[in-house]
Write an enzyme that holds these catalytic residues in place. Structure first.
Site, PDB file in Angstrom:
ATOM      1  N   LYS A   9       0.840  -1.195   0.000  1.00  0.00           N
ATOM      2  CA  LYS A   9       0.000   0.000   0.000  1.00  0.00           C
ATOM      3  C   LYS A   9       0.885   1.260   0.000  1.00  0.00           C
ATOM      4  O   LYS A   9       2.103   1.170   0.236  1.00  0.00           O
ATOM      5  CB  LYS A   9      -0.924  -0.064   1.223  1.00  0.00           C
ATOM      6  CG  LYS A   9      -1.924  -1.233   1.151  1.00  0.00           C
ATOM      7  CD  LYS A   9      -2.789  -1.295   2.401  1.00  0.00           C
ATOM      8  CE  LYS A   9      -3.827  -2.397   2.307  1.00  0.00           C
ATOM      9  NZ  LYS A   9      -4.679  -2.466   3.524  1.00  0.00           N
ATOM     10  N   TYR A  49     -12.193  -3.201  -3.155  1.00  0.00           N
ATOM     11  CA  TYR A  49     -12.756  -3.204  -1.801  1.00  0.00           C
ATOM     12  C   TYR A  49     -14.277  -3.146  -1.816  1.00  0.00           C
ATOM     13  O   TYR A  49     -14.875  -2.565  -0.917  1.00  0.00           O
ATOM     14  CB  TYR A  49     -12.170  -2.036  -0.995  1.00  0.00           C
ATOM     15  CG  TYR A  49     -10.711  -2.239  -0.638  1.00  0.00           C
ATOM     16  CD1 TYR A  49     -10.324  -3.256   0.242  1.00  0.00           C
ATOM     17  CD2 TYR A  49      -9.722  -1.428  -1.174  1.00  0.00           C
ATOM     18  CE1 TYR A  49      -8.993  -3.449   0.575  1.00  0.00           C
ATOM     19  CE2 TYR A  49      -8.375  -1.619  -0.842  1.00  0.00           C
ATOM     20  CZ  TYR A  49      -8.023  -2.634   0.038  1.00  0.00           C
ATOM     21  OH  TYR A  49      -6.702  -2.832   0.369  1.00  0.00           O
ATOM     22  N   ASN A 112      -1.883  -0.158   7.333  1.00  0.00           N
ATOM     23  CA  ASN A 112      -1.326  -1.488   7.610  1.00  0.00           C
ATOM     24  C   ASN A 112      -0.443  -2.054   6.489  1.00  0.00           C
ATOM     25  O   ASN A 112      -0.265  -3.258   6.380  1.00  0.00           O
ATOM     26  CB  ASN A 112      -2.428  -2.459   8.046  1.00  0.00           C
ATOM     27  CG  ASN A 112      -3.496  -2.651   7.000  1.00  0.00           C
ATOM     28  OD1 ASN A 112      -3.409  -2.082   5.908  1.00  0.00           O
ATOM     29  ND2 ASN A 112      -4.496  -3.462   7.303  1.00  0.00           N
ATOM     30  N   HIS A 115      -1.537  -5.544   1.461  1.00  0.00           N
ATOM     31  CA  HIS A 115      -2.772  -6.304   1.240  1.00  0.00           C
ATOM     32  C   HIS A 115      -2.402  -7.665   0.654  1.00  0.00           C
ATOM     33  O   HIS A 115      -1.467  -7.759  -0.132  1.00  0.00           O
ATOM     34  CB  HIS A 115      -3.673  -5.569   0.231  1.00  0.00           C
ATOM     35  CG  HIS A 115      -4.772  -6.444  -0.304  1.00  0.00           C
ATOM     36  ND1 HIS A 115      -5.975  -6.593   0.348  1.00  0.00           N
ATOM     37  CD2 HIS A 115      -4.843  -7.258  -1.394  1.00  0.00           C
ATOM     38  CE1 HIS A 115      -6.733  -7.451  -0.328  1.00  0.00           C
ATOM     39  NE2 HIS A 115      -6.069  -7.867  -1.390  1.00  0.00           N
ATOM     40  N   GLU A 126      -9.166 -10.726  -7.668  1.00  0.00           N
ATOM     41  CA  GLU A 126      -8.285  -9.561  -7.542  1.00  0.00           C
ATOM     42  C   GLU A 126      -7.184  -9.562  -8.605  1.00  0.00           C
ATOM     43  O   GLU A 126      -6.839  -8.507  -9.143  1.00  0.00           O
ATOM     44  CB  GLU A 126      -7.697  -9.522  -6.125  1.00  0.00           C
ATOM     45  CG  GLU A 126      -8.785  -9.251  -5.085  1.00  0.00           C
ATOM     46  CD  GLU A 126      -8.333  -9.408  -3.636  1.00  0.00           C
ATOM     47  OE1 GLU A 126      -7.154  -9.734  -3.392  1.00  0.00           O
ATOM     48  OE2 GLU A 126      -9.182  -9.208  -2.741  1.00  0.00           O
TER      49      GLU A 126
HETATM   50  P1  IDP Z   1      -7.540  -7.375   5.182  1.00  0.00           P
HETATM   51  O1  IDP Z   1      -6.811  -6.230   4.490  1.00  0.00           O
HETATM   52  O2  IDP Z   1      -6.709  -7.949   6.298  1.00  0.00           O
HETATM   53  O3  IDP Z   1      -8.074  -8.413   4.239  1.00  0.00           O
HETATM   54  P2  IDP Z   1     -10.259  -6.309   5.491  1.00  0.00           P
HETATM   55  O4  IDP Z   1     -11.171  -6.517   6.671  1.00  0.00           O
HETATM   56  O5  IDP Z   1     -10.645  -6.909   4.182  1.00  0.00           O
HETATM   57  O6  IDP Z   1      -8.799  -6.737   5.942  1.00  0.00           O
HETATM   58  O7  IDP Z   1     -10.140  -4.726   5.330  1.00  0.00           O
HETATM   59  C1  IDP Z   1      -9.546  -4.172   4.175  1.00  0.00           C
HETATM   60  C2  IDP Z   1      -8.719  -2.967   4.572  1.00  0.00           C
HETATM   61  O8  IDP Z   1      -9.593  -1.949   5.044  1.00  0.00           O
HETATM   62  C3  IDP Z   1      -7.753  -3.215   5.738  1.00  0.00           C
HETATM   63  O9  IDP Z   1      -6.532  -3.804   5.340  1.00  0.00           O
HETATM   64  C4  IDP Z   1      -7.547  -1.796   6.247  1.00  0.00           C
HETATM   65  O10 IDP Z   1      -6.635  -1.073   5.393  1.00  0.00           O
HETATM   66  C5  IDP Z   1      -8.943  -1.205   6.062  1.00  0.00           C
HETATM   67  N1  IDP Z   1      -9.742  -1.305   7.285  1.00  0.00           N
HETATM   68  C6  IDP Z   1     -10.435  -2.375   7.741  1.00  0.00           C
HETATM   69  N2  IDP Z   1     -11.038  -2.104   8.898  1.00  0.00           N
HETATM   70  C7  IDP Z   1     -10.744  -0.808   9.178  1.00  0.00           C
HETATM   71  C8  IDP Z   1     -11.095   0.084  10.254  1.00  0.00           C
HETATM   72  O11 IDP Z   1     -11.800  -0.268  11.197  1.00  0.00           O
HETATM   73  N3  IDP Z   1     -10.582   1.343  10.179  1.00  0.00           N
HETATM   74  C9  IDP Z   1      -9.788   1.775   9.149  1.00  0.00           C
HETATM   75  N4  IDP Z   1      -9.446   0.971   8.129  1.00  0.00           N
HETATM   76  C10 IDP Z   1      -9.916  -0.302   8.136  1.00  0.00           C
END
Ligand code: IDP
Length: 149
Positions: A9, A49, A112, A115, A126
């Site tokens: 990212k 997303y 984070n 992805h 994807e």
């Molecule tokens: P993943 O990336 O581990 O698959 P997902 O639940 O699919 O997790 O969420 C996609 C992305 O959305 C996360 O990696 C993060 O960047 C963002 N995200 C998910 N939950 C939150 C939140 O509560 N606050 C801010 N960003 C979030």
């Protein structure tokens, strides 16, 4: 062999972590079969997303992902989807195990760094969003004969 979609990212790109992450996947024995640096369009972010479109964090997520270039990759190997998910760690870096990428390189769920597809079905979807078929390269790596039983 599985193929999975992995994306550094914009925060990971800005922090100069692309090489570190590639090294981890290479050392594991996974094979890089596609890679490119790209700024994602809003349309592509929505497709990527789409399950989160209605979530309160979606606008912030979309502007984060579009804030700079991402590094997009396709990795291949035995159980690659599950293996890479374990290597990147939990979505929330505060809960990600030390030794995982998010556990070692991030603090905030909204930043984070990486992805990876969460299932073989997501990986196929994807990879189809981000790569044309001719951007994924079939080849053998010299160490495959010792990596696998
Ligand atoms: P993943 O990336 O581990 O698959 P997902 O639940 O699919 O997790 O969420 C996609 C992305 O959305 C996360 O990696 C993060 O960047 C963002 N995200 C998910 N939950 C939150 C939140 O509560 N606050 C801010 N960003 C979030």
């Amino acid at each position: 062999m599985d193929r999975t979609f992995v994306m550094v990212k914009p925060d990971g790109v800005q922090r100069g972590l692309i090489g570190e992450f590639i090294s981890r996947f290479e050392a594991k024995g996974l094979k890089l079969v596609g890679a490119k640096l790209e700024r994602l369009s809003k349309e592509r972010v929505i497709e990527q997303y789409r399950e989160h479109l209605e979530k309160p964090f979606f606008p912030g997520l979309a502007s984060y992902i579009m804030s700079g270039p991402c590094f997009l990759m396709a990795w291949e190997g035995k159980d690659a989807v599950a293996v890479v998910r374990r290597m990147i760690g939990a979505t929330n870096p505060a809960e990600a195990a030390p030794g995982s990428i998010r556990g070692d390189f991030a603090l905030d769920i909204g930043r984070n760094v990486i992805h990876a597809s969460d299932s073989p079905e997501s990986a196929a979807r994807e990879l189809g969003i981000h790569f044309a078929p001719d951007e994924l390269i079939d080849y053998s790596r010299i160490d495959e004969s010792v990596l696998y039983e």
